[in-house]
Design a protein around this motif. Structure first.
Motif, PDB file in Angstrom:
ATOM      1  N   ASN A  44       0.811  -1.208   0.000  1.00  0.00           N
ATOM      2  CA  ASN A  44       0.000   0.000   0.000  1.00  0.00           C
ATOM      3  C   ASN A  44       0.852   1.269   0.000  1.00  0.00           C
TER       4      ASN A  44
ATOM      5  N   GLU B  11      -9.724   0.141  -8.456  1.00  0.00           N
ATOM      6  CA  GLU B  11     -10.515  -1.072  -8.703  1.00  0.00           C
ATOM      7  C   GLU B  11     -11.799  -0.733  -9.445  1.00  0.00           C
ATOM      8  N   GLU B  35      -3.217  -0.844  -8.676  1.00  0.00           N
ATOM      9  CA  GLU B  35      -4.384  -1.705  -8.433  1.00  0.00           C
ATOM     10  C   GLU B  35      -5.231  -1.920  -9.684  1.00  0.00           C
ATOM     11  N   TYR B  39      -5.993  -5.696 -10.362  1.00  0.00           N
ATOM     12  CA  TYR B  39      -7.384  -6.154 -10.450  1.00  0.00           C
ATOM     13  C   TYR B  39      -7.627  -6.866 -11.776  1.00  0.00           C
TER      14      TYR B  39
END
Lengths: 219, 354
Positions: A44, B11, B35, B39
């Motif tokens: 993250n 996402e 992401e 994804y």
């Protein structure tokens, strides 16, 4: 909660691990004199345990995190201090692992010693309103990937099903069937269901083992 | 009750793209948009789609060119430095009149810059983004819900006008989590008789190309393309007005800056200051008419940006000298606080603005 020396939180990314980690660390500090929260998230880039640094410092909870957290150094760095978690056996730790199997890889570095001491819980944090863990079956998939990556087995489940600020009490109630099915499929106990503090009152008589969370982060 | 899911902005873009029928994603990882790729890597193999991590951003955008030539919906995503690498490909897509969706989850620059949020690719996105005369449709979401909705819209506009649509988001939009409804209203698909799909011995070959051997033909193609742009400027402008009815000060802001600005506007209103917001949702085409209309009644404009002031130039062009336009900004990965914007509004209100 009845804490083992090491409590590991893992799960799909965005399931709420970091926030729960800070809450558990504060509870643990009420019970033990030396407590650390170890952020070994290598996935993250934003929204890290470091955001709660001031609060943790105030409550005498040691923060172990990459010196590069919240900076522009975009490398998957681990804190060298993370070995305190395994090597300092007087220290109680909450370990906040990065999401999914990629995040769990970092935990693998500590797994042999954690398994050898055998005084740990590894808790799966789940949210059935996240798109890739909407069913028990897909959640089990994520769970097995994590276990394979870090070479440790989960020992319990935390149901953190929520829709952020829009969470209604019914949304939490609705998630209980999912949590139950997940327990059935994995054979793991549901330790508690976490809710934002304002949802605690309306739900406390409806849901067993309800855990009110202080939300640490805001945008 | 929950038909909604809790998603990161990145996402939401990926899932919305899949729901819009995109089965081809090419990209190269870069924070803070990774992401989207992660994804796609999980979902595409399960639905018969293609996720391919290319060897570079340049390779990825040229793979987009290839799939776009066949008329299939295709996308790539990156963040600021990666978009610069894709620049050549963006120009070729424009030159070949190919529809595609490109996502830029901006981070601080210039150069390698940093990984924190930014809006400093506004010029790059709205003024072409690479060599040659061209535009992209540029969509600027300010919520995770809009990340999803504008992704669908982007594909539809790209198909309709045979050009690239770009989602211009920033790190906060990509990383933040909000509840999203994925219940979209889709437009009817557009016929693509130009696509390279095999002649079946029934028609002449379709040729996709951006090279013109005769300059006069290239000139005509450019003129024709800009006629199409005029239609877009006429029909496809999107913006939101917030508390503008009686506003004496108008804030201009998009994306995350608009969210901060709304907070500041609410606080200023509590102090009796008549201030509103125009939030461009399409950055190209820019809501010029909305700002021009506001300039007839508003005394001062304030552009709030995560850059050294880029959109402010379009605001000034739209306002056309009828009112002063000030800047309130942070840059390099920093986000203005509502208090900073509030101070800027109060300073204008009290007559002390720069």
């Amino acid at each position: 909660m009845n804490f083992k020396r090491i409590t590991i939180l893992s799960g799909h990314y965005g399931s709420g691990k970091t926030n729960i980690a800070v809450n558990l660390a504060r509870e643990l500090r009420q019970q033990k004199p030396r407590v650390a929260i170890a952020d070994i998230d290598i996935v993250n880039p934003y929204f890290r345990t470091k955001d709660s640094e001031a609060l943790l410092q105030k409550e005498d909870i040691r923060l172990i995190c990459s010196p590069y957290a919240n900076s522009n150094v975009d490398i998957p760095a681990l804190p060298q201090e993370m070995y305190s978690v395994t090597d300092d056996r007087e220290l109680y730790s909450i370990v906040d692992v990065g999401g999914d199997e990629r995040g769990a890889l970092a935990l693998g570095r500590l797994s042999p010693k954690i398994a050898e001491e055998a005084n740990y819980d590894m808790l799966l944090v789940v949210n059935c309103y996240r798109p890739l863990t909407r069913t028990a079956a897909t959640t089990v998939e994520v769970m097995r990937e994590i276990e394979n990556a870090c070479r440790l087995k989960f020992s319990g489940i935390i149901n953190n099903s929520n829709l952020g600020r829009e969470t209604a009490p019914e949304d939490v109630e609705h998630s209980m069937a999912y949590a139950g099915e997940l327990c059935r499929q994995t054979g793991l106990p549901l330790l508690f269901t976490t809710v934002a503090r304002e949802l605690y009152e309306p739900l406390k008589n409806k849901i067993p083992h309800l855990y009110p969370l202080e939300l640490q982060k805001k945008l | 009750m929950a038909d909604k899911v809790l998603m990161k902005g990145n996402e939401a873009i990926a899932e919305a793209a899949i729901l819009a029928g995109c089965r081809h994603y090419f990209g190269y990882p870069i924070t803070p948009q990774t992401e989207v790729a992660a994804y796609m890597a999980k979902r595409m193999p399960k639905i018969g789609g293609t996720f391919l991590q290319a060897e570079s951003e340049i390779a990825a955008i040229n793979m987009v060119y290839g799939v776009a030539s066949t008329g299939k919906r295709v996308m790539t995503s990156s963040s600021s430095p990666g978009i610069s690498l894709k620049g050549e490909g963006l120009s070729y897509l424009a030159g070949a009149d190919l529809p595609a969706l490109v996502v830029n989850v901006q981070r601080g620059g210039p150069g390698l810059g940093g990984i924190q949020p930014s809006q400093s690719d506004y010029f790059q996105a709205t003024k072409g983004g690479a060599h040659g005369d061209f535009h992209m449709i540029v969509l600027a979401p300010d919520s995770v819900q809009e990340m999803a909705e504008l992704t669908v819209r982007g594909f539809e506009l790209a198909d309709q006008y045979r050009m690239t649509a770009m989602i211009l988001a920033d790190g906060t939009m990509g990383q933040m989590m909000e509840p999203v409804s994925l219940d979209f209203k889709f437009r009817d698909p557009v016929e693509k008789p130009w696509a390279v799909t095999g002649t079946g011995m029934k028609r002449e070959h379709n040729i996709i190309n951006s090279l013109y051997l005769k300059p006069d033909l290239l000139e005509k193609t450019n003129f024709d393309r800009f006629e199409r742009y005029k239609v877009i400027e006429e029909n496809e402008v999107l913006y939101e007005e917030y508390k503008m009815e009686d506003a004496e000060i108008c804030v201009a802001a998009f994306g995350i800056a608009a969210r901060v600005a709304k907070n500041a506007i609410d606080q200023a209103r509590e102090q009796g200051v008549k201030v509103g917001l125009i939030r461009p949702i399409t950055l190209w085409p820019f809501p010029t008419k909305a700002f021009a209309a506001a300039a007839e009644k508003v005394g001062h404009f304030l552009s709030v940006e995560l850059s050294m002031g880029q959109m402010i130039e379009d605001v000034r062009l739209a306002v056309n000298g009828k009112a002063p336009v000030s800047l309130c900004n942070r840059t390099g990965g920093m986000i203005p606080l509502p208090e900073q914007v509030l101070d800027a509004i109060l300073s204008i209100h009290n007559g002390g603005a720069k």
